[in-house]
Motif scaffolding. Structure first.
Motif, PDB file in Angstrom:
ATOM      1  N   TYR A  63      32.312  45.914  45.292  1.00 46.49           N
ATOM      2  CA  TYR A  63      33.375  44.901  45.160  1.00 46.49           C
ATOM      3  C   TYR A  63      33.221  44.111  43.860  1.00 46.49           C
ATOM      4  O   TYR A  63      34.180  43.922  43.102  1.00 46.49           O
ATOM      5  CB  TYR A  63      33.349  43.955  46.365  1.00 46.49           C
ATOM      6  N   GLY A  64      32.007  43.682  43.589  1.00 41.14           N
ATOM      7  CA  GLY A  64      31.776  42.861  42.400  1.00 41.14           C
ATOM      8  C   GLY A  64      32.009  43.628  41.115  1.00 41.14           C
ATOM      9  O   GLY A  64      32.663  43.142  40.188  1.00 41.14           O
ATOM     10  N   ARG A  65      31.487  44.848  41.067  1.00 39.73           N
ATOM     11  CA  ARG A  65      31.598  45.648  39.834  1.00 39.73           C
ATOM     12  C   ARG A  65      33.061  45.981  39.552  1.00 39.73           C
ATOM     13  O   ARG A  65      33.563  45.789  38.460  1.00 39.73           O
ATOM     14  CB  ARG A  65      30.760  46.914  39.991  1.00 39.73           C
ATOM     15  N   ARG A  66      33.763  46.456  40.592  1.00 36.84           N
ATOM     16  CA  ARG A  66      35.145  46.870  40.388  1.00 36.84           C
ATOM     17  C   ARG A  66      36.054  45.686  40.012  1.00 36.84           C
ATOM     18  O   ARG A  66      37.002  45.825  39.242  1.00 36.84           O
ATOM     19  CB  ARG A  66      35.664  47.505  41.670  1.00 36.84           C
ATOM     20  N   ASN A  67      35.743  44.541  40.572  1.00 37.87           N
ATOM     21  CA  ASN A  67      36.595  43.367  40.316  1.00 37.87           C
ATOM     22  C   ASN A  67      36.043  42.465  39.214  1.00 37.87           C
ATOM     23  O   ASN A  67      36.496  41.330  39.047  1.00 37.87           O
ATOM     24  CB  ASN A  67      36.812  42.588  41.628  1.00 37.87           C
ATOM     25  N   ARG A  68      35.076  42.983  38.478  1.00 34.79           N
ATOM     26  CA  ARG A  68      34.489  42.279  37.326  1.00 34.79           C
ATOM     27  C   ARG A  68      34.079  40.847  37.677  1.00 34.79           C
ATOM     28  O   ARG A  68      34.439  39.892  36.997  1.00 34.79           O
ATOM     29  CB  ARG A  68      35.474  42.264  36.138  1.00 34.79           C
ATOM     30  N   MET A  69      33.309  40.777  38.773  1.00 32.31           N
ATOM     31  CA  MET A  69      32.856  39.444  39.215  1.00 32.31           C
ATOM     32  C   MET A  69      31.442  39.131  38.747  1.00 32.31           C
ATOM     33  O   MET A  69      30.874  38.118  39.148  1.00 32.31           O
ATOM     34  CB  MET A  69      32.944  39.351  40.740  1.00 32.31           C
ATOM     35  N   GLY A  70      30.870  40.006  37.933  1.00 31.88           N
ATOM     36  CA  GLY A  70      29.534  39.732  37.402  1.00 31.88           C
ATOM     37  C   GLY A  70      28.449  40.216  38.342  1.00 31.88           C
ATOM     38  O   GLY A  70      28.685  41.055  39.214  1.00 31.88           O
ATOM     39  N   ASP A  71      27.263  39.672  38.164  1.00 32.94           N
ATOM     40  CA  ASP A  71      26.126  40.127  38.984  1.00 32.94           C
ATOM     41  C   ASP A  71      26.040  39.304  40.277  1.00 32.94           C
ATOM     42  O   ASP A  71      26.917  38.477  40.564  1.00 32.94           O
ATOM     43  CB  ASP A  71      24.825  40.083  38.173  1.00 32.94           C
ATOM     44  N   ALA A  72      24.956  39.512  41.007  1.00 32.40           N
ATOM     45  CA  ALA A  72      24.812  38.846  42.311  1.00 32.40           C
ATOM     46  C   ALA A  72      24.830  37.323  42.173  1.00 32.40           C
ATOM     47  O   ALA A  72      25.445  36.624  42.987  1.00 32.40           O
ATOM     48  CB  ALA A  72      23.513  39.310  42.976  1.00 32.40           C
ATOM     49  N   VAL A  73      24.181  36.819  41.114  1.00 33.16           N
ATOM     50  CA  VAL A  73      24.145  35.356  40.928  1.00 33.16           C
ATOM     51  C   VAL A  73      25.558  34.835  40.645  1.00 33.16           C
ATOM     52  O   VAL A  73      25.988  33.817  41.207  1.00 33.16           O
ATOM     53  CB  VAL A  73      23.170  34.975  39.786  1.00 33.16           C
ATOM     54  N   LEU A  95      40.746  45.015  43.600  1.00 36.64           N
ATOM     55  CA  LEU A  95      40.564  46.441  43.380  1.00 36.64           C
ATOM     56  C   LEU A  95      39.520  47.023  44.329  1.00 36.64           C
ATOM     57  O   LEU A  95      38.551  46.342  44.693  1.00 36.64           O
ATOM     58  CB  LEU A  95      40.129  46.703  41.933  1.00 36.64           C
ATOM     59  N   ALA A  96      39.758  48.273  44.717  1.00 34.24           N
ATOM     60  CA  ALA A  96      38.824  48.991  45.575  1.00 34.24           C
ATOM     61  C   ALA A  96      38.940  50.477  45.245  1.00 34.24           C
ATOM     62  O   ALA A  96      39.894  50.886  44.571  1.00 34.24           O
ATOM     63  CB  ALA A  96      39.172  48.746  47.046  1.00 34.24           C
ATOM     64  N   THR A  97      38.000  51.273  45.716  1.00 36.49           N
ATOM     65  CA  THR A  97      38.055  52.712  45.435  1.00 36.49           C
ATOM     66  C   THR A  97      39.401  53.286  45.860  1.00 36.49           C
ATOM     67  O   THR A  97      39.974  54.128  45.174  1.00 36.49           O
ATOM     68  CB  THR A  97      36.925  53.426  46.225  1.00 36.49           C
ATOM     69  N   THR A  98      39.882  52.829  47.016  1.00 37.31           N
ATOM     70  CA  THR A  98      41.155  53.337  47.534  1.00 37.31           C
ATOM     71  C   THR A  98      42.349  52.472  47.109  1.00 37.31           C
ATOM     72  O   THR A  98      43.465  52.705  47.567  1.00 37.31           O
ATOM     73  CB  THR A  98      41.094  53.396  49.073  1.00 37.31           C
TER      74      THR A  98
END
Ligand code: SF4
Ligand code: MG
Length: 273
Positions: free
Chosen positions: A208-218, A144-147
């Motif tokens: 990228y992480g937020r939209r693709n539900r990949m969690g935080d930086a760690v 997923l991305a904004t566009t």
């Protein structure tokens, strides 16, 4: 060299704090480039760092070298000009996946084809970060991305394979999780004469992480750890075991005529005639 000394020697402390979001991987790449420069004992007065546009494009602004923050996608074009005019300089290009693979894609393949002695480090966070998360040519299929709010229907491509096929003579991939390996890969790229290309998998938790539900930086760094396969281990695995993974390490090395040396040979010949 201790961190404080490295910072004082190679960074413009007056430009800090940096603009990157908390948890962004870009600072790790900047730190790795600085350590690689230090390892290769480059003379800061003979080193130029050049970027295009995007979150990666801000990196040279923090570095105490002759730096150029150029137009979108054109870092390699500017770098080619600098290297041709001053072949004795070490020229390092810092660019992003959007900057380098989309609008700058043509410059990339031709810089590789010419085998010009530049070291290119691509900050690949799979997204256009600075402009709020549009998909780039390296955004994986259906992410997923904004566009691409319902999934990216484009196929992404392998930039390392592209650069190798185009004629680059040192090609490697690392991640910001595997920092020691990354420093070594960049240092090797700097030492190599010819077009050196290092793709770095990094993370953008903000888009990228937020939209693709990949969690935080760690979590995103742990994702890198789990999906990266070192080149030697990859060689022993069948293709199906590498599905969804990516290979890290030195991927290609070859020798070939270097562009500015070829150019100088013509100048020398004409001066003799
Ligand atoms: Fe880093 Fe993403 Fe923030 Fe840009 S938008 S600084 S890539 S976290
Ligand atoms: Mg990007």
């Amino acid at each position: 060299m201790a961190m404080k000394e490295l910072l004082t020697k190679y960074t413009r402390m007056d430009k800090l704090p940096h603009i990157w979001c908390p948890g962004c991987g870009h600072g790790i790449i900047l730190g790795s480039v600085i350590r690689a420069i230090d390892r290769q004992k480059l003379d800061p007065g003979k080193t130029s760092v050049i970027s295009g546009i995007g979150c990666s494009g801000r990196a040279p602004g923090y570095m105490k070298f002759d730096t150029l923050h150029t137009t979108h996608g054109r870092a390699l074009a500017f770098a080619t000009g600098v290297k041709l005019a001053r072949p004795e300089l070490n020229v390092i290009v810092l660019t992003g996946d959007g900057d380098c693979a989309a609008i700058g894609g043509n410059h990339l393949i031709h810089a590789a084809r010419r085998n010009i002695d530049l070291t290119t480090v691509v900050f690949n966070n799979y997204i256009y970060g600075m402009t709020s998360g549009q998909y780039s040519p390296l955004t994986p299929h259906m992410k997923l991305a904004t566009t691409a709010p319902y999934g990216n229907i484009d196929q992404s491509f392998d930039l390392c394979n592209l650069v190798t096929a185009a004629g680059g003579t040192y090609v490697a991939r690392g991640t910001v999780y595997h920092t020691q390996m990354l420093i070594g890969l960049i240092a090797e790229g700097i030492a190599h004469k010819g077009f050196s290309f290092i793709e770095v998998i990094t993370h953008c938790p903000t888009y990228y992480g937020r939209r693709n539900r990949m969690g935080d930086a760690v979590d995103m760094m742990n994702w890198q750890k789990e999906h990266a396969v070192p080149v030697k281990a990859a060689a022993k695995l069948p293709p199906e075991k590498l599905e969804g993974k990516f290979v890290i390490g030195e991927l290609h090395r070859s020798e070939g005529p270097e562009y500015t040396e070829e150019y100088q040979r013509i100048i020398d010949r004409l001066e003799r005639e």
